[in-house]
Design a protein around this motif. Sequence first.
Motif, PDB file in Angstrom:
ATOM      1  N   GLY A  65      34.407  31.556  52.626  1.00  0.00           N
ATOM      2  CA  GLY A  65      33.682  31.217  51.405  1.00  0.00           C
ATOM      3  C   GLY A  65      32.542  32.168  51.159  1.00  0.00           C
ATOM      4  N   PRO A  66      32.268  32.413  49.896  1.00  0.00           N
ATOM      5  CA  PRO A  66      31.183  33.322  49.550  1.00  0.00           C
ATOM      6  C   PRO A  66      29.837  32.651  49.748  1.00  0.00           C
ATOM      7  CG  PRO A  66      32.057  32.315  47.594  1.00  0.00           C
ATOM      8  CD  PRO A  66      32.869  31.804  48.736  1.00  0.00           C
TER       9      PRO A  66
ATOM     10  N   GLU B  67      36.387  28.415  45.010  1.00  0.00           N
ATOM     11  CA  GLU B  67      35.255  29.262  45.414  1.00  0.00           C
ATOM     12  C   GLU B  67      35.406  30.693  44.947  1.00  0.00           C
ATOM     13  OE1 GLU B  67      34.557  28.712  49.599  1.00  0.00           O
ATOM     14  OE2 GLU B  67      33.296  26.974  49.147  1.00  0.00           O
TER      15      GLU B  67
ATOM     16  N   LEU C 102      38.747  42.232  47.270  1.00  0.00           N
ATOM     17  CA  LEU C 102      38.908  40.907  46.683  1.00  0.00           C
ATOM     18  C   LEU C 102      40.352  40.454  46.744  1.00  0.00           C
ATOM     19  CD1 LEU C 102      37.615  38.608  45.066  1.00  0.00           C
ATOM     20  CD2 LEU C 102      38.193  39.855  42.990  1.00  0.00           C
TER      21      LEU C 102
ATOM     22  N   ASP D 191      39.407  31.301  34.917  1.00  0.00           N
ATOM     23  CA  ASP D 191      40.184  32.541  34.960  1.00  0.00           C
ATOM     24  C   ASP D 191      39.287  33.765  35.119  1.00  0.00           C
ATOM     25  OD1 ASP D 191      42.725  31.557  34.934  1.00  0.00           O
ATOM     26  OD2 ASP D 191      43.098  31.883  32.799  1.00  0.00           O
ATOM     27  N   TYR D 192      39.903  34.836  35.611  1.00  0.00           N
ATOM     28  CA  TYR D 192      39.143  36.019  36.004  1.00  0.00           C
ATOM     29  C   TYR D 192      39.939  37.267  35.675  1.00  0.00           C
ATOM     30  CZ  TYR D 192      37.027  39.339  39.356  1.00  0.00           C
ATOM     31  OH  TYR D 192      36.434  40.422  39.955  1.00  0.00           O
ATOM     32  N   TRP D 193      39.272  38.210  35.022  1.00  0.00           N
ATOM     33  CA  TRP D 193      39.861  39.531  34.826  1.00  0.00           C
ATOM     34  C   TRP D 193      39.166  40.446  35.807  1.00  0.00           C
ATOM     35  CZ3 TRP D 193      40.718  39.542  28.877  1.00  0.00           C
ATOM     36  CH2 TRP D 193      42.079  39.698  28.621  1.00  0.00           C
TER      37      TRP D 193
ATOM     38  N   GLN E 264      35.483  36.232  53.623  1.00  0.00           N
ATOM     39  CA  GLN E 264      35.735  35.655  52.306  1.00  0.00           C
ATOM     40  C   GLN E 264      36.466  34.331  52.430  1.00  0.00           C
ATOM     41  OE1 GLN E 264      37.751  39.010  50.778  1.00  0.00           O
ATOM     42  NE2 GLN E 264      36.022  39.693  49.555  1.00  0.00           N
TER      43      GLN E 264
ATOM     44  N   TRP F 241      34.474  36.954  34.445  1.00  0.00           N
ATOM     45  CA  TRP F 241      34.896  35.700  35.062  1.00  0.00           C
ATOM     46  C   TRP F 241      34.348  34.535  34.252  1.00  0.00           C
ATOM     47  CZ3 TRP F 241      32.680  33.514  40.287  1.00  0.00           C
ATOM     48  CH2 TRP F 241      33.469  32.438  40.712  1.00  0.00           C
TER      49      TRP F 241
ATOM     50  N   ALA G  44      43.731  36.141  36.763  1.00  0.00           N
ATOM     51  CA  ALA G  44      43.782  35.492  38.079  1.00  0.00           C
ATOM     52  C   ALA G  44      42.964  34.209  38.074  1.00  0.00           C
ATOM     53  CB  ALA G  44      43.258  36.443  39.151  1.00  0.00           C
ATOM     54  N   ARG G  45      43.263  33.330  39.036  1.00  0.00           N
ATOM     55  CA  ARG G  45      42.512  32.082  39.162  1.00  0.00           C
ATOM     56  C   ARG G  45      42.653  31.584  40.597  1.00  0.00           C
ATOM     57  NH1 ARG G  45      44.667  27.030  35.947  1.00  0.00           N
ATOM     58  NH2 ARG G  45      45.340  26.412  38.038  1.00  0.00           N
TER      59      ARG G  45
ATOM     60  N   PRO H   8      26.953  31.162  48.126  1.00  0.00           N
ATOM     61  CA  PRO H   8      26.630  30.716  46.780  1.00  0.00           C
ATOM     62  C   PRO H   8      25.209  31.128  46.403  1.00  0.00           C
ATOM     63  CG  PRO H   8      27.335  28.887  48.182  1.00  0.00           C
ATOM     64  CD  PRO H   8      27.049  30.054  49.061  1.00  0.00           C
TER      65      PRO H   8
ATOM     66  N   ILE I 261      28.820  36.146  44.462  1.00  0.00           N
ATOM     67  CA  ILE I 261      29.603  35.342  43.539  1.00  0.00           C
ATOM     68  C   ILE I 261      28.687  34.295  42.913  1.00  0.00           C
ATOM     69  CG2 ILE I 261      31.637  33.892  43.319  1.00  0.00           C
ATOM     70  CD1 ILE I 261      32.166  36.732  44.277  1.00  0.00           C
ATOM     71  N   ALA I 262      28.766  34.154  41.621  1.00  0.00           N
ATOM     72  CA  ALA I 262      27.828  33.283  40.918  1.00  0.00           C
ATOM     73  C   ALA I 262      28.405  31.881  40.746  1.00  0.00           C
ATOM     74  CB  ALA I 262      27.524  33.887  39.558  1.00  0.00           C
TER      75      ALA I 262
ATOM     76  N   PRO J  25      41.714  38.870  50.882  1.00  0.00           N
ATOM     77  CA  PRO J  25      40.513  38.241  51.426  1.00  0.00           C
ATOM     78  C   PRO J  25      40.326  38.537  52.909  1.00  0.00           C
ATOM     79  CG  PRO J  25      41.798  36.683  50.130  1.00  0.00           C
ATOM     80  CD  PRO J  25      42.625  37.908  50.285  1.00  0.00           C
TER      81      PRO J  25
ATOM     82  N   VAL K 163      46.150  41.717  34.277  1.00  0.00           N
ATOM     83  CA  VAL K 163      46.475  40.636  35.210  1.00  0.00           C
ATOM     84  C   VAL K 163      45.350  39.620  35.183  1.00  0.00           C
ATOM     85  CG1 VAL K 163      46.915  40.026  37.616  1.00  0.00           C
ATOM     86  CG2 VAL K 163      47.809  42.175  36.692  1.00  0.00           C
TER      87      VAL K 163
ATOM     88  N   PHE L 180      33.440  41.833  40.780  1.00  0.00           N
ATOM     89  CA  PHE L 180      32.110  41.202  40.893  1.00  0.00           C
ATOM     90  C   PHE L 180      30.986  42.205  41.159  1.00  0.00           C
ATOM     91  CE2 PHE L 180      35.057  37.969  42.754  1.00  0.00           C
ATOM     92  CZ  PHE L 180      34.965  37.030  41.763  1.00  0.00           C
TER      93      PHE L 180
END
Lengths: 294, 149
Positions: B27-28, A127, B17, B109-111, B24, B79, A143-144, B30, B39-40, B20, A141, B53
């Motif tokens: 859950g966000p 999520e 972020l 993955d997310y920057w 959070q 993301w 993240a996941r 949707p 959060i998309a 949490p 960094v 975000f």
Amino acid sequence: MALLAASLCLAAGCTTAPAPDPTASIGPVRELTARETALLHDAEQILVRDCMRQHGFRYFPLPRNPVPENRSFPYVIDDVAWARRHGYGSDIQRRLAELDEADPNRRYYNSLSPAQRTAALAAINGERPVGLSARLPSGGVMARSDRSCTSAAERELYRDLPTWYRVEHVTDDVVGLWRGQVAGDPAFRAAVGRWAVCMREHGYGYTSPALARAELTRPDQPAGRDREIQVAVAEATCATSTGLAATATALDQHYASQVRRQYAPEFATRQRLELAALPRAGATVSADRGTTTQ
Amino acid sequence: MRTLRTILVGLAAAAALAVPTSAQAAGPTPGAPDGGNSIAFDGNLYAYRDPGFIGLCGAWSWHSSYWPTGCRNQASSIWNNGYPATLDDVNLYWGSSYTGAWACISQGDYWGDLTLGIERFSWGAGLPGYMEPVNNNVASHKWVTTCHQ
């Protein structure tokens, strides 16, 4: 090859003093064979499928190499036969796009209702992208989520998921760094200069293979298939005749070895986790074959 | 160009972020991104003008050779929330039309905070933009088979 690498290293002004082996206390590790790497991939895909099934969704395991002819030439195309068939690979890119459009997971996902898509995406990616992180040697960094089917499958295989996530990202990331060191090496630049002279003799004014590829693969100015192949064949021919390909190979081995020493704990840990995962992967794949053949 | 105020707001969001809250953890919400901090969840690559975000400026299910004004060279968190398929990792390019050096972001993955300026275009040695900061510098992207190059 070792002699060549050493002389290139002298030209580059680097040191060759051996670093102490920080992996000694971790235990014997080794590179995986191609077959073992494929086994880990297949097992992970099966585990992702089973996890998605538990969430009420279908999942179709992805092949590791959907187009086997797809090859990476990080420094220069050095295979004339490949260049003659594929140019700079625009045909392979088209094939991959077609496969993606027809991909059973893509079609399945698109067939779901908006609410189901939201749930399927949360199942596969988590999520929120939090819980796992890796500081990359190139900076930043990544993240996941640690609560996803991807993470569940990797946890099942490698057990220590946070460590796996970190060492996988670090060891993949450093490849870009040593390729940068190769490209900046005086021996490489001298060989590129010889290559550019050779290309001019073939009628092309590109000053480096990187810039030739960039020019020939621009989506807004398609080169045309004939020209793409002609230039790629000249690139490969010149890469061999000027020694650029051999220089790049030797320098790649040299700098890869240096960077691998620098990040030895991460490489060793990755190999240790992968080797330990092999029996579990084998059991997963065998059990799946037993199920699917009944 | 972002102001110091928006950067500070972004940093606060990034901190939220990283740790949490109970909301959070539950859950966000949707739904489609609204340009705020939702959060998309529709299987795209997302780019935001600020960390964490904040300030959605782009969402793509396919390649984009020229990010729109307001997002091109202005994204500070990115993301890859794509769905698994043949092409599910993303190359982020320094230049338009997939030119110059690139960074790669795998599926999921997310920057989260590019404003620190330490993330680099670390692929494509010898091309323009190699090892320049990713922050406020991505101009195009392409979906690829893998980041394991």
